[in-house]
Write a protein that holds these residues in place. Structure first.
Motif, mmCIF file in Angstrom:
data_model
loop_
_atom_site.group_PDB
_atom_site.id
_atom_site.type_symbol
_atom_site.label_atom_id
_atom_site.label_comp_id
_atom_site.label_asym_id
_atom_site.label_seq_id
_atom_site.Cartn_x
_atom_site.Cartn_y
_atom_site.Cartn_z
ATOM 1 N N GLU A 87 0.808 -1.227 0.000
ATOM 2 C CA GLU A 87 0.000 0.000 0.000
ATOM 3 C C GLU A 87 0.839 1.275 0.000
ATOM 4 O O GLU A 87 0.393 2.313 -0.491
ATOM 5 N N LEU A 88 2.034 1.224 0.540
ATOM 6 C CA LEU A 88 2.884 2.414 0.652
ATOM 7 C C LEU A 88 3.079 3.145 -0.673
ATOM 8 O O LEU A 88 2.867 4.359 -0.739
ATOM 9 N N PRO A 89 3.439 2.464 -1.765
ATOM 10 C CA PRO A 89 3.688 3.190 -3.015
ATOM 11 C C PRO A 89 2.442 3.861 -3.599
ATOM 12 O O PRO A 89 2.557 4.739 -4.448
ATOM 13 N N LEU A 90 1.263 3.468 -3.138
ATOM 14 C CA LEU A 90 0.013 4.026 -3.651
ATOM 15 C C LEU A 90 -0.435 5.260 -2.879
ATOM 16 O O LEU A 90 -1.383 5.936 -3.278
ATOM 17 N N ASP A 91 0.216 5.562 -1.785
ATOM 18 C CA ASP A 91 -0.172 6.654 -0.905
ATOM 19 C C ASP A 91 0.472 7.968 -1.348
ATOM 20 O O ASP A 91 1.691 8.020 -1.555
ATOM 21 N N PRO A 92 -0.322 9.036 -1.505
ATOM 22 C CA PRO A 92 0.238 10.324 -1.968
ATOM 23 C C PRO A 92 1.323 10.901 -1.050
ATOM 24 O O PRO A 92 2.336 11.397 -1.537
ATOM 25 N N GLU A 93 1.123 10.838 0.272
ATOM 26 C CA GLU A 93 2.160 11.374 1.167
ATOM 27 C C GLU A 93 3.441 10.551 1.049
ATOM 28 O O GLU A 93 4.536 11.107 1.002
ATOM 29 N N ALA A 94 3.302 9.236 0.974
ATOM 30 C CA ALA A 94 4.480 8.379 0.832
ATOM 31 C C ALA A 94 5.202 8.688 -0.472
ATOM 32 O O ALA A 94 6.430 8.739 -0.505
ATOM 33 N N ALA A 95 4.456 8.900 -1.541
ATOM 34 C CA ALA A 95 5.070 9.220 -2.833
ATOM 35 C C ALA A 95 5.891 10.508 -2.737
ATOM 36 O O ALA A 95 6.990 10.593 -3.294
ATOM 37 N N GLU A 96 5.372 11.488 -2.002
ATOM 38 C CA GLU A 96 6.115 12.746 -1.815
ATOM 39 C C GLU A 96 7.413 12.511 -1.033
ATOM 40 O O GLU A 96 8.455 13.058 -1.373
ATOM 41 N N VAL A 97 7.323 11.700 0.012
ATOM 42 C CA VAL A 97 8.512 11.410 0.830
ATOM 43 C C VAL A 97 9.546 10.658 -0.005
ATOM 44 O O VAL A 97 10.739 10.984 0.017
ATOM 45 N N ILE A 98 9.089 9.666 -0.750
ATOM 46 C CA ILE A 98 10.005 8.885 -1.589
ATOM 47 C C ILE A 98 10.679 9.777 -2.625
ATOM 48 O O ILE A 98 11.892 9.686 -2.851
ATOM 49 N N ALA A 99 9.903 10.676 -3.242
ATOM 50 C CA ALA A 99 10.473 11.588 -4.240
ATOM 51 C C ALA A 99 11.453 12.568 -3.585
ATOM 52 O O ALA A 99 12.529 12.828 -4.125
ATOM 53 N N ARG A 100 11.077 13.094 -2.418
ATOM 54 C CA ARG A 100 11.934 14.075 -1.740
ATOM 55 C C ARG A 100 13.290 13.482 -1.397
ATOM 56 O O ARG A 100 14.318 14.169 -1.474
ATOM 57 N N PHE A 101 13.303 12.213 -1.000
ATOM 58 C CA PHE A 101 14.556 11.581 -0.577
ATOM 59 C C PHE A 101 15.060 10.573 -1.611
ATOM 60 O O PHE A 101 15.723 9.600 -1.258
ATOM 61 N N ALA A 102 14.778 10.843 -2.887
ATOM 62 C CA ALA A 102 15.260 9.956 -3.961
ATOM 63 C C ALA A 102 16.785 9.842 -3.914
ATOM 64 O O ALA A 102 17.342 8.787 -4.194
ATOM 65 N N GLU A 103 17.436 10.923 -3.582
ATOM 66 C CA GLU A 103 18.881 10.887 -3.292
ATOM 67 C C GLU A 103 18.972 10.882 -1.774
ATOM 68 O O GLU A 103 18.851 11.925 -1.128
ATOM 69 N N PRO A 104 19.110 9.711 -1.152
ATOM 70 C CA PRO A 104 18.966 9.600 0.297
ATOM 71 C C PRO A 104 20.022 10.378 1.086
ATOM 72 O O PRO A 104 21.162 10.512 0.640
ATOM 73 N N PRO A 105 19.628 10.863 2.271
ATOM 74 C CA PRO A 105 20.543 11.644 3.114
ATOM 75 C C PRO A 105 21.434 10.770 3.996
ATOM 76 O O PRO A 105 21.653 11.062 5.167
ATOM 77 N N PHE A 106 21.926 9.676 3.454
ATOM 78 C CA PHE A 106 22.854 8.791 4.153
ATOM 79 C C PHE A 106 23.716 8.121 3.098
ATOM 80 O O PHE A 106 23.381 8.114 1.915
ATOM 81 N N GLU A 107 24.840 7.573 3.523
ATOM 82 C CA GLU A 107 25.784 6.962 2.573
ATOM 83 C C GLU A 107 25.411 5.535 2.209
ATOM 84 O O GLU A 107 25.604 5.108 1.077
ATOM 85 N N SER A 108 24.903 4.770 3.169
ATOM 86 C CA SER A 108 24.500 3.385 2.915
ATOM 87 C C SER A 108 23.625 2.926 4.079
ATOM 88 O O SER A 108 23.509 3.619 5.091
ATOM 89 N N TYR A 109 23.023 1.739 3.910
ATOM 90 C CA TYR A 109 22.248 1.161 5.005
ATOM 91 C C TYR A 109 22.280 -0.353 4.910
ATOM 92 O O TYR A 109 22.575 -0.918 3.864
ATOM 93 N N GLU A 110 21.983 -0.986 6.025
ATOM 94 C CA GLU A 110 21.781 -2.436 6.037
ATOM 95 C C GLU A 110 20.525 -2.702 6.858
ATOM 96 O O GLU A 110 20.203 -1.959 7.791
#
Length: 121
Positions: A87-110
């Motif tokens: 459901e997350l990708p279908l949500d308008p607020e989630a889409a905005e967050v995903i777009a805003r952080f398309a270039e993530p503010p961290f170097e890597s994650y696990e």
């Protein structure tokens, strides 16, 4: 399908030049996880250890790196986690967050999936 709770631990290697942006990222994801039925235990940022602290088990432990942040969140079971992921990708607020952080503010994650010893959250 597993019926025990699912907890996700995410460890981020921070970009020191983007810490304020990472904090915004964390606040956004806490909101989204909780809106989709999860429990978010928070984002935890590195800090200095209290003075005069030692490792509890000498020879077995070591001090962790200072550029790691951790997030912990969970869902009651695998089905709830899958619903969130679907459901997350279908949500308008989630889409905005995903777009805003398309270039993530961290170097890597696990990411690591865990379950509580009790089996429930």
């Amino acid at each position: 399908m597993q019926t025990t709770a699912i907890v996700c631990e995410v460890r981020y290697r921070l970009d020191p030049d983007r810490l304020a942006e990472f904090e915004d990222y964390g606040r956004a994801w806490v909101r989204l996880i909780e809106r989709f039925g999860g429990t978010h235990y928070g984002f935890f940022l590195p800090r200095d250890a209290p003075s005069d602290t030692t490792i509890s088990f000498p020879g077995k432990g070591r001090q962790g790196e200072g550029d790691i942040a951790v997030a912990l969140f969970g869902f009651p079971d695998d089905a709830a986690y899958r619903r969130y992921r679907t459901e997350l990708p279908l949500d308008p607020e989630a889409a905005e967050v995903i777009a805003r952080f398309a270039e993530p503010p961290f170097e890597s994650y696990e990411r690591l999936f865990l379950q509580p010893l009790s089996g429930a959250l």
